[in-house]
Design a protein around this motif. Structure first.
Motif, PDB file in Angstrom:
ATOM      1  N   ASN A 309       0.821  -1.209   0.000  1.00  0.00           N
ATOM      2  CA  ASN A 309       0.000   0.000   0.000  1.00  0.00           C
ATOM      3  C   ASN A 309       0.858   1.263   0.000  1.00  0.00           C
ATOM      4  O   ASN A 309       0.577   2.221  -0.718  1.00  0.00           O
ATOM      5  CB  ASN A 309      -0.930  -0.038   1.223  1.00  0.00           C
ATOM      6  CG  ASN A 309      -1.938   1.072   1.173  1.00  0.00           C
ATOM      7  OD1 ASN A 309      -1.745   2.124   1.770  1.00  0.00           O
ATOM      8  ND2 ASN A 309      -2.996   0.864   0.413  1.00  0.00           N
ATOM      9  N   THR A 310       1.935   1.237   0.777  1.00  0.00           N
ATOM     10  CA  THR A 310       2.829   2.405   0.803  1.00  0.00           C
ATOM     11  C   THR A 310       3.475   2.603  -0.566  1.00  0.00           C
ATOM     12  O   THR A 310       3.525   3.716  -1.087  1.00  0.00           O
ATOM     13  CB  THR A 310       3.908   2.216   1.889  1.00  0.00           C
ATOM     14  OG1 THR A 310       3.244   2.030   3.134  1.00  0.00           O
ATOM     15  CG2 THR A 310       4.834   3.411   1.978  1.00  0.00           C
ATOM     16  N   TYR A 311       3.973   1.513  -1.165  1.00  0.00           N
ATOM     17  CA  TYR A 311       4.555   1.646  -2.508  1.00  0.00           C
ATOM     18  C   TYR A 311       3.522   2.146  -3.519  1.00  0.00           C
ATOM     19  O   TYR A 311       3.832   2.963  -4.382  1.00  0.00           O
ATOM     20  CB  TYR A 311       5.134   0.308  -2.997  1.00  0.00           C
ATOM     21  CG  TYR A 311       6.543   0.042  -2.514  1.00  0.00           C
ATOM     22  CD1 TYR A 311       7.559   0.972  -2.761  1.00  0.00           C
ATOM     23  CD2 TYR A 311       6.875  -1.112  -1.825  1.00  0.00           C
ATOM     24  CE1 TYR A 311       8.859   0.740  -2.331  1.00  0.00           C
ATOM     25  CE2 TYR A 311       8.170  -1.347  -1.383  1.00  0.00           C
ATOM     26  CZ  TYR A 311       9.155  -0.423  -1.643  1.00  0.00           C
ATOM     27  OH  TYR A 311      10.443  -0.651  -1.211  1.00  0.00           O
ATOM     28  N   HIS A 312       2.288   1.639  -3.431  1.00  0.00           N
ATOM     29  CA  HIS A 312       1.267   2.059  -4.403  1.00  0.00           C
ATOM     30  C   HIS A 312       1.062   3.576  -4.330  1.00  0.00           C
ATOM     31  O   HIS A 312       1.032   4.255  -5.350  1.00  0.00           O
ATOM     32  CB  HIS A 312      -0.058   1.344  -4.134  1.00  0.00           C
ATOM     33  CG  HIS A 312       0.006  -0.133  -4.363  1.00  0.00           C
ATOM     34  ND1 HIS A 312      -1.031  -0.981  -4.098  1.00  0.00           N
ATOM     35  CD2 HIS A 312       1.009  -0.922  -4.845  1.00  0.00           C
ATOM     36  CE1 HIS A 312      -0.682  -2.230  -4.411  1.00  0.00           C
ATOM     37  NE2 HIS A 312       0.555  -2.210  -4.847  1.00  0.00           N
ATOM     38  N   HIS A 313       0.935   4.085  -3.109  1.00  0.00           N
ATOM     39  CA  HIS A 313       0.729   5.545  -2.968  1.00  0.00           C
ATOM     40  C   HIS A 313       1.963   6.318  -3.411  1.00  0.00           C
ATOM     41  O   HIS A 313       1.865   7.312  -4.124  1.00  0.00           O
ATOM     42  CB  HIS A 313       0.363   5.891  -1.523  1.00  0.00           C
ATOM     43  CG  HIS A 313      -1.068   5.575  -1.205  1.00  0.00           C
ATOM     44  ND1 HIS A 313      -2.094   6.433  -1.512  1.00  0.00           N
ATOM     45  CD2 HIS A 313      -1.642   4.486  -0.652  1.00  0.00           C
ATOM     46  CE1 HIS A 313      -3.254   5.884  -1.143  1.00  0.00           C
ATOM     47  NE2 HIS A 313      -2.997   4.702  -0.615  1.00  0.00           N
ATOM     48  N   LEU A 314       3.100   5.859  -2.964  1.00  0.00           N
ATOM     49  CA  LEU A 314       4.345   6.577  -3.276  1.00  0.00           C
ATOM     50  C   LEU A 314       4.584   6.636  -4.792  1.00  0.00           C
ATOM     51  O   LEU A 314       4.882   7.710  -5.343  1.00  0.00           O
ATOM     52  CB  LEU A 314       5.504   5.850  -2.582  1.00  0.00           C
ATOM     53  CG  LEU A 314       6.911   6.330  -2.894  1.00  0.00           C
ATOM     54  CD1 LEU A 314       7.137   7.734  -2.331  1.00  0.00           C
ATOM     55  CD2 LEU A 314       7.956   5.371  -2.296  1.00  0.00           C
TER      56      LEU A 314
END
Ligand code: GLA
Length: 731
Positions: A309-314
């Motif tokens: 999820n963090t990678y997707h947003h970033l």
């Protein structure tokens, strides 16, 4: 977000979610202390525990026997000075010495995040979003500075890192290896997750123990490759999709890469990631600067879904750019699997006549419109229109497409050259080749030497001629072979080790020039499917073809693996014919649609051959996708059940405000006496009452804790079911 305690010499980068701690140790070595869940205070308990150990030498010119670089956890390790683990950097001096020993000099903290010149990178929109710590280390004997950069974002569990070497002396230095990042973790049980694969079988999830010695993941193919993605995650044996710690390491780079783990003799684990040292040798003349690619480190204490999820947003919000970063991506019909090279104006008209009434939004003319390309043996490098194929040429095709209220896309393969091409006949030296040796063909084509500016310029000008004349709304940028004969006619002998990195810089240069000149064009990356699916390309192209394998069952794994590190908005997925051309497997139209609808959706088949009943299904799929496109492309994606274990699996999309969700469930093999399996949803608001499309109401807590039985709708292999839930009221 960043502090330095002068008295203890400790740096602390922190936000609400993470802390990253390091200190200046004795001898001015930069020691790693901690990376993980946020802490508000550090009392010093991670200071290097000293001990005299046999066969671990001490600092040069020091007789202190309990202090050794061989066991010190470091932020940056040198070579040939008593740390026997894999080094972060190797530099060859004029005298042939390959000793590197960087010591702390100074630091500065800047607001925001400085850009990396000529390389893709994460960015900030406002300086208040992040702070960057730049630590300068120096190797005094080499007279060389190293600037280590650490950016912490205010609201993400991310540290972005890169390194820059500056030759301040009078010697010519050669960089034989330089990583983008290093972390040394103290003893703990680690497993590593990687994404190996192949053409048409990209990004399979593999999880293995990190044993003693070196574990390495890499590409030597000149691109990030289908074969090993530039991403790894370190996890513990008990880390699951929803619980436990995960440390992600992802390179923002599209060339040869290397991710190295070394578990040392006291079970500490070193992690390095950067440009592959294989075939790399960079000449650093006095005053020269070498900038490494960026590495994005992510920490999660909520399992792999938390990390993803963090990678997707970033990646979506601070790596991808341009008009289409947040825009709804059009539903595509691509002619490739329908016609291959065998198309003409009437076939295209037929595709358009069929596509428009179904609600499809964009037509993409794939390979074969240029030079005299009627098969894959010619014309790469000749980006002028095929003289006979299309009546009225591309302009007329574009007009016909726009007349149907659709958008027009075009395929290019800018980095390649066919020996049967005008370009090759005029400039045979433009192809990568080693003098006096044969040239390796792959798909009967050679690779252009993109390390040369005049080669990149030539292709740019040819593309501009087309794009300035024809209304094109989308470009599919393909790359259909890997590099061999990596040698450039334009570089001297002592710089031949620079060619593959310079090639990648050439690709970035052309991409940047094109997106700058044509900001309204949506670019899609492709490399024989998903062979260059990485954050580097995502900086230029917001989406990429995930795989030439469009088989729904195979795609479950490919898309699951891809989702570990990349957002669904970056992943294109099309419905193609059944039986599938890659696997021969027959799946239902519904299943193919449900898998493809989980990414950026489209079709890649001959619409004219569809039955009326199938056309009705297409209409429904298109309408459904349009209705939920925002949620799928920009909502949060959660892996509920893995495609790599078991017979049934599931994934889910939830909107940011949790007011709607889509649950996709898939069953693989049909069983007599099927077991009753359960699926529980995740990421919902427990206090919201949701309603499904049949009007049934469920509490958010109910959907997450009680869930559903996965009863197959029919007795058949490979079935799927999609359920949509919308908030009705707050409980
Ligand atoms: C690659 C792409 C395909 C298609 C062909 C055309 O294989 O992945 O989608 O564009 O090239 O040659």
């Amino acid at each position: 977000m960043i502090t330095f305690d002068e008295s203890t010499q400790v740096f602390h980068l922190h936000n609400q979610q993470i802390s990253y701690l390091m200190s200046v140790e004795e001898g001015n070595l930069l020691a790693h202390l901690y990376f993980g869940k946020a802490v508000s205070h550090y009392a010093g308990e991670r200071a290097y525990p000293r001990r005299d150990r046999g066969f671990s030498g001490n600092l040069p010119d020091s007789s202190e026997r309990d202090y050794s670089k061989d066991t010190l956890l470091q932020e940056w390790s040198g070579n040939n000075t008593g740390d026997y683990r894999v080094p972060a950097v190797i530099i060859r001096d004029e005298n042939g010495a390959r000793q590197t020993d960087f010591r702390y000099q100074s630091y500065r903290i800047v607001a925001g995040k400085p850009d990396l010149e000529n390389l893709p990178h994460s960015y900030v929109v406002d300086d208040s979003e992040a702070q960057t710590l730049i630590i300068t280390l120096t190797d005094t004997a080499l007279n060389c500075d190293l600037a280590l950069s650490y950016t912490i974002f205010d609201n993400w569990a991310v540290i972005a890192r890169d390194a820059k070497l500056i030759n301040r002396g009078s010697h010519v230095l050669h960089i034989e290896k330089i990583a983008s990042m290093q972390i040394d973790f103290p003893k703990q049980d680690f497993q590593v997750i990687s994404l190996p694969g192949a053409h048409a079988r990209e990004r399979q999830v593999e999880r293995q123990e990190v044993g003693h010695g070196v574990t390495q993941f890499e590409s030597r193919r000149g691109t990030s490759s289908h074969h090993m993605n530039p991403f790894i995650a370190l996890v513990h044996p008990d880390t699951t999709e929803f619980a436990g710690e995960a440390f992600g390491v992802q390179l923002v780079y599209s060339g040869n890469h290397q991710e190295t783990l070394e578990r040392d003799y006291i079970d500490q684990t070193r992690v390095l990631a950067g440009i592959n040292e294989y075939d790399f040798d960079w000449k650093l003349s006095p005053k020269d600067v070498f900038q490494t690619p960026e590495a994005l480190l992510v920490y999660s204490d909520q399992g792999l879904n938390g990390m993803s999820n963090t990678y997707h947003h970033l990646l979506r919000e601070r790596v991808a750019r341009g008009k289409y970063q947040y825009a709804k991506r059009p539903i595509v019909i691509n002619n490739w699997e329908a016609t291959f090279f065998d198309f003409d104006s009437s076939k295209i008209q037929e595709i358009l006549n069929n596509a428009a009434p179904l609600g499809i939004e964009m037509f993409v003319l794939d390979d074969g419109w240029f030079g005299h390309r009627d098969d894959d043996n010619s014309s790469l490098g000749d980006w002028f229109e095929h003289a006979h194929k299309l009546q009225g040429g591309l302009k007329e095709v574009s007009r016909q497409v726009h007349d149907k209220n659709m958008r027009f896309g075009l395929w290019f393969e800018p980095e390649m050259i066919s020996t049967d091409s005008d370009l090759y006949r005029a400039h045979p030296d433009y192809a990568l080749q080693v003098p006096g040796r044969g040239k390796t063909l792959s798909r009967n084509q050679l690779v252009l030497d993109f390390s040369r500016k005049e080669v990149v310029d030539n292709i740019f000008h040819q593309m501009v001629k087309i794009l300035d004349n024809v209304k094109v709304d989308y470009i599919k940028w393909d790359m259909n072979r890997h590099l061999t004969e990596v040698y450039s006619a334009a570089l001297p002998a002592d710089q031949q080790g620079e060619v593959s990195h310079r090639y990648t810089l050439g690709v970035y240069d052309l991409a940047e020039r094109l997106i700058e000149r044509y900001p309204d064009i949506l670019f899609e990356g492709c490399s024989g499917g998903g062979g260059r699916f990485d954050a580097g390309m995502l900086y230029y192209f917001p989406q990429s073809w995930a795989s030439d394998n469009t088989d729904a069952v195979a795609r479950l794994k490919i898309q699951t693996g891809t989702s570990l590190a990349y957002p669904m908005s970056s992943m294109t997925a099309h419905v193609s014919v059944s039986p599938n051309q890659q696997t021969g497997r027959a799946t239902s139209f519904e299943m193919r649609g449900d898998v493809a609808m989980s990414g950026v959706f489209g079709y890649e088949l001959d619409l004219a051959k569809l039955t009326d009943a199938e056309k009705e299904i297409v209409k429904k799929q298109v309408a459904f996708y349009k209705e939920h496109r925002q949620l799928i492309q920009y909502g949060d994606f959660i892996r509920i059940k893995s495609a790599f274990k078991g017979n049934d699996f599931a994934w889910e999309f939830v909107s940011k405000d949790k007011s709607e969700a889509l649950l996709f469930r898939f069953k693989l093999m049909s069983l007599a006496q099927p077991e009753f399996t359960l699926t529980k949803m995740a990421g919902l608001d427990p206090k919201i009452v949701y309603e499904d499309e049949k009007g049934h109401s469920y509490g958010g807590d109910e959907l997450m804790s009680i869930g559903f039985y996965d009863v197959p709708l029919e007795a058949a292999d490979w079935t799927s079911k999609v359920d949509y839930f919308a908030a009705k009221e707050r409980a």
